[in-house]
Scaffold this motif. Structure first.
Motif, PDB file in Angstrom:
ATOM      1  N   PHE A 348       0.281   8.985  10.703  1.00 38.07           N
ATOM      2  CA  PHE A 348      -0.904   8.721   9.887  1.00 38.07           C
ATOM      3  C   PHE A 348      -0.424   8.485   8.452  1.00 38.07           C
ATOM      4  O   PHE A 348       0.165   9.368   7.844  1.00 38.07           O
ATOM      5  N   LEU A 349      -0.636   7.276   7.909  1.00 36.52           N
ATOM      6  CA  LEU A 349      -0.144   6.912   6.578  1.00 36.52           C
ATOM      7  C   LEU A 349      -1.303   6.770   5.600  1.00 36.52           C
ATOM      8  O   LEU A 349      -2.319   6.133   5.918  1.00 36.52           O
ATOM      9  N   ASP A 350      -1.138   7.328   4.437  1.00 37.76           N
ATOM     10  CA  ASP A 350      -2.113   7.161   3.354  1.00 37.76           C
ATOM     11  C   ASP A 350      -1.337   6.765   2.106  1.00 37.76           C
ATOM     12  O   ASP A 350      -0.385   7.447   1.694  1.00 37.76           O
ATOM     13  N   LEU A 351      -1.720   5.629   1.472  1.00 40.57           N
ATOM     14  CA  LEU A 351      -0.993   5.140   0.293  1.00 40.57           C
ATOM     15  C   LEU A 351      -1.245   6.052  -0.907  1.00 40.57           C
ATOM     16  O   LEU A 351      -2.370   6.505  -1.125  1.00 40.57           O
ATOM     17  N   ASP A 352      -0.206   6.277  -1.670  1.00 41.10           N
ATOM     18  CA  ASP A 352      -0.309   7.067  -2.902  1.00 41.10           C
ATOM     19  C   ASP A 352      -0.655   6.121  -4.051  1.00 41.10           C
ATOM     20  O   ASP A 352      -0.154   4.999  -4.131  1.00 41.10           O
ATOM     21  N   ARG A 353      -1.512   6.541  -4.920  1.00 38.80           N
ATOM     22  CA  ARG A 353      -1.874   5.794  -6.137  1.00 38.80           C
ATOM     23  C   ARG A 353      -2.611   4.480  -5.859  1.00 38.80           C
ATOM     24  O   ARG A 353      -2.736   3.637  -6.737  1.00 38.80           O
ATOM     25  N   PHE A 354      -3.102   4.277  -4.630  1.00 37.97           N
ATOM     26  CA  PHE A 354      -3.752   2.984  -4.344  1.00 37.97           C
ATOM     27  C   PHE A 354      -5.023   2.826  -5.173  1.00 37.97           C
ATOM     28  O   PHE A 354      -5.315   1.732  -5.659  1.00 37.97           O
ATOM     29  N   LYS A 355      -5.769   3.910  -5.378  1.00 35.57           N
ATOM     30  CA  LYS A 355      -7.012   3.820  -6.143  1.00 35.57           C
ATOM     31  C   LYS A 355      -6.720   3.379  -7.583  1.00 35.57           C
ATOM     32  O   LYS A 355      -7.470   2.591  -8.161  1.00 35.57           O
ATOM     33  N   VAL A 356      -5.611   3.881  -8.150  1.00 36.65           N
ATOM     34  CA  VAL A 356      -5.248   3.489  -9.512  1.00 36.65           C
ATOM     35  C   VAL A 356      -4.954   1.997  -9.567  1.00 36.65           C
ATOM     36  O   VAL A 356      -5.398   1.283 -10.474  1.00 36.65           O
ATOM     37  N   ILE A 357      -4.200   1.494  -8.561  1.00 38.06           N
ATOM     38  CA  ILE A 357      -3.855   0.060  -8.512  1.00 38.06           C
ATOM     39  C   ILE A 357      -5.126  -0.771  -8.353  1.00 38.06           C
ATOM     40  O   ILE A 357      -5.339  -1.780  -9.039  1.00 38.06           O
ATOM     41  N   ASN A 358      -5.994  -0.353  -7.468  1.00 37.35           N
ATOM     42  CA  ASN A 358      -7.223  -1.099  -7.173  1.00 37.35           C
ATOM     43  C   ASN A 358      -8.126  -1.158  -8.401  1.00 37.35           C
ATOM     44  O   ASN A 358      -8.695  -2.216  -8.724  1.00 37.35           O
ATOM     45  N   ASP A 359      -8.237  -0.014  -9.109  1.00 41.76           N
ATOM     46  CA  ASP A 359      -9.131   0.047 -10.267  1.00 41.76           C
ATOM     47  C   ASP A 359      -8.568  -0.711 -11.466  1.00 41.76           C
ATOM     48  O   ASP A 359      -9.311  -1.311 -12.248  1.00 41.76           O
ATOM     49  N   SER A 360      -7.246  -0.686 -11.633  1.00 46.52           N
ATOM     50  CA  SER A 360      -6.642  -1.304 -12.816  1.00 46.52           C
ATOM     51  C   SER A 360      -6.393  -2.798 -12.633  1.00 46.52           C
ATOM     52  O   SER A 360      -6.589  -3.580 -13.568  1.00 46.52           O
ATOM     53  N   LEU A 361      -5.956  -3.216 -11.458  1.00 44.75           N
ATOM     54  CA  LEU A 361      -5.616  -4.624 -11.233  1.00 44.75           C
ATOM     55  C   LEU A 361      -6.716  -5.399 -10.497  1.00 44.75           C
ATOM     56  O   LEU A 361      -6.633  -6.622 -10.398  1.00 44.75           O
ATOM     57  N   GLY A 362      -7.700  -4.715  -9.954  1.00 46.73           N
ATOM     58  CA  GLY A 362      -8.819  -5.385  -9.283  1.00 46.73           C
ATOM     59  C   GLY A 362      -8.696  -5.362  -7.761  1.00 46.73           C
ATOM     60  O   GLY A 362      -7.614  -5.178  -7.196  1.00 46.73           O
TER      61      GLY A 362
END
Length: 509
Positions: A348-362
């Motif tokens: 089971f994989l969950d990306l780290d910091r994905f929310k930060v990337i999504n919010d900052s880069l779109g």
């Protein structure tokens, strides 16, 4: 009382035959006194027979004239009626007293009057019977269609003096024919305008008829249909199919049971998919042939296949979705039951910091990152393994027929290393890591697909809590700790509920 008299006498001849004599007798006088009788007898037997035959013939004609179902009439050369039978009275609505003296122009429909006069002129000219149709207008105003047969009436010296006609009321027949023509026209229009290709075959597999759509759908050579060559048609169609043998077998079975209804889907070599529906053609309750309808369902089948595909796959990454992953996992659980060689592992994989990337880069960059990670995960596993996206930034991997815990750990490390490599997206260099939870089928307390996914999820959260970019393998201690946490949560919930009930009771008292 008279010296001269005439009479007919029937006499029996010596041979027993009866003859009729016309006897003319006269008194012979002497000095004014009758002294003898002189008679002249003429054999008129044949004449009497002829007269009797004529009388009977006239009686029969009169009976036929009056009792016929068809209209019988006569008129002179100017078109004035001179006789009309009982059927004529019924058909026209005029009594014979009313009809005699009327002209045909008063009865024949105006648009047919020239035809009637022309036919009379032709008969006078050629003395030939004619048959034709015209319409008359009855006394009540209704139109009646007559099929007429007419001939000239000649005088004793052969001079035309009138016309005799026999007319049959065909109004109902013409209406029925018109209705049938309309029905056939509607059928023909429907037959040709339908989107389905239709062919009608006899039970001897001879072509009865086929519409243009059928010929176009199967590119049938025109001569095959024109010459009713059913066997050639079957061979032509079978030659276009991916599986002609099955088609020929099913067709043979269909003709063995003339009353059966058949529906099947045919796959063509050119990629088209055609649905065939075949049913019996009945006449008086008996099957005399078969009607086959062919519908091109290629686009529909592709659309349905696409719907089925996306019901089981993630639209962004094209990976299996949660439903499909659980199907694969359930199959793995069933294979592994009692089989040491069918062990598996769930990651089971969950990306780290994905929310930060999504919010900052779109979200557009975030979606492209998800797609890139999906490709890397797929490239890191074997063909028999399953990579799925559960949603958001969560992925799962099913390692089928896996080895030891050490080997699975090596796979997890390889995945983390591959995911950690930088990504070039829209002029951005993006970095991310993944927290991975692992559960092995060998020795696990999990028994269902849902149990395995839950435990892998729990292991992933343990890895994330331990500092991210890590992996954790679910073990018995983790299971005990989770069960203890679940029991504590349950006890706390019950305690809150009891406290709430006690507080409510105090307020009421």
């Amino acid at each position: 009382s008279s010296d001269v008299c005439s009479s007919d006498l029937d006499c029996r001849k010596k041979d027993g035959r009866i003859v009729t004599l016309e006897v003319n007798s006269s008194v012979i006088r002497l000095d004014g006194k009758p002294v003898a009788v002189q008679g002249i007898a003429r054999d008129v037997t044949e004449r009497k027979h002829a007269e009797e035959a004529l009388r009977k013939s006239e009686e029969r004609y009169r009976e036929l004239f009056e009792n016929a179902n068809d209209l019988i009439y006569t008129h002179d050369l100017k078109g004035n009626f001179t006789s009309l039978n009982r059927a004529g009275e019924i058909i026209t609505g005029y009594s014979r007293e009313e009809a005699i003296g009327m002209n045909i122009a008063e009865v024949v429909a105006p648009e047919f009057l020239d035809v009637a006069r022309m036919m009379t002129a032709r008969k006078v000219e050629r003395e030939r019977p004619t048959t034709y149709e015209l319409e008359i207008i009855a006394k009540n105003g209704k139109r009646v269609t007559l099929e007429l047969s007419t001939r000239l009436i000649l005088s004793s010296d052969g001079v035309p003096i009138g016309v005799q006609g026999l007319g049959r009321d065909i109004t109902d027949r013409r209406r029925a024919e018109a209705s049938l023509h309309e029905t056939l026209s509607l059928f023909a229009t429907t037959f040709e305008s339908t989107a389905d290709g239709i062919v009608v075959m006899s039970l001897e597999r001879e072509i009865v008829t086929a519409n243009q759509k059928f010929a176009e759908m199967w590119s049938v050579p025109p001569e095959i249909i024109a010459e009713k060559r059913g066997d050639d048609l079957v061979r032509h169609i079978a030659g276009m199919l991916k599986d002609p043998e099955s088609f020929n077998y099913r067709l043979a079975e269909t003709y063995k049971s003339p009353n059966c209804v058949v529906s099947e889907v045919l796959e063509l070599k050119d990629g088209r998919i055609i649905e065939r529906y075949s049913q019996p053609q009945f006449l008086k309750g008996e099957a005399i042939g078969r009607v086959a309808c062919f519908r091109d369902i290629t686009e529909r089948s592709r659309a349905e296949e696409k719907l089925r595909y996306y019901a089981l796959h993630d639209t962004l990454t094209d990976l299996p979705n949660r439903v499909q992953f659980m199907n694969h996992l359930q199959q793995a659980v069933e294979r592994a039951h009692g089989n040491e060689h069918a062990r598996f592992a769930v990651l089971f994989l969950d990306l780290d910091r994905f929310k930060v990337i999504n919010d900052s880069l779109g979200h557009a960059v975030g979606d492209k990152l998800i797609v890139a990670i999906a490709k890397r995960l797929t490239a890191c596993v074997r063909p028999g393994d399953v990579v799925a996206r559960l949603g958001g930034d969560e992925f799962t991997i099913l390692l089928n027929r896996t080895g030891t815990e050490t080997e699975v750990a090596a796979v997890a490390e390889r995945l983390q290393a591959r995911i950690s490599e930088p990504y070039k997206i829209d002029n951005y260099e993006v970095f991310t890591t993944a927290s991975i939870g692992v559960i092995m089928s060998n020795g696990s307390a999990a028994s269902t697909a849902e149990d395995y996914l839950r435990d892998a999820d729990a292991a992933m959260y343990r890895a994330k809590e331990s500092g991210k970019a890590r992996y954790e393998i679910f073990d018995s201690e983790m299971h005990v700790r989770n069960m203890n946490l679940l029991q504590i949560e349950t006890d706390l919930r019950h305690a809150v509920e009891r406290r709430s009930e006690e507080h409510t009771s105090e307020l009421q008292s």
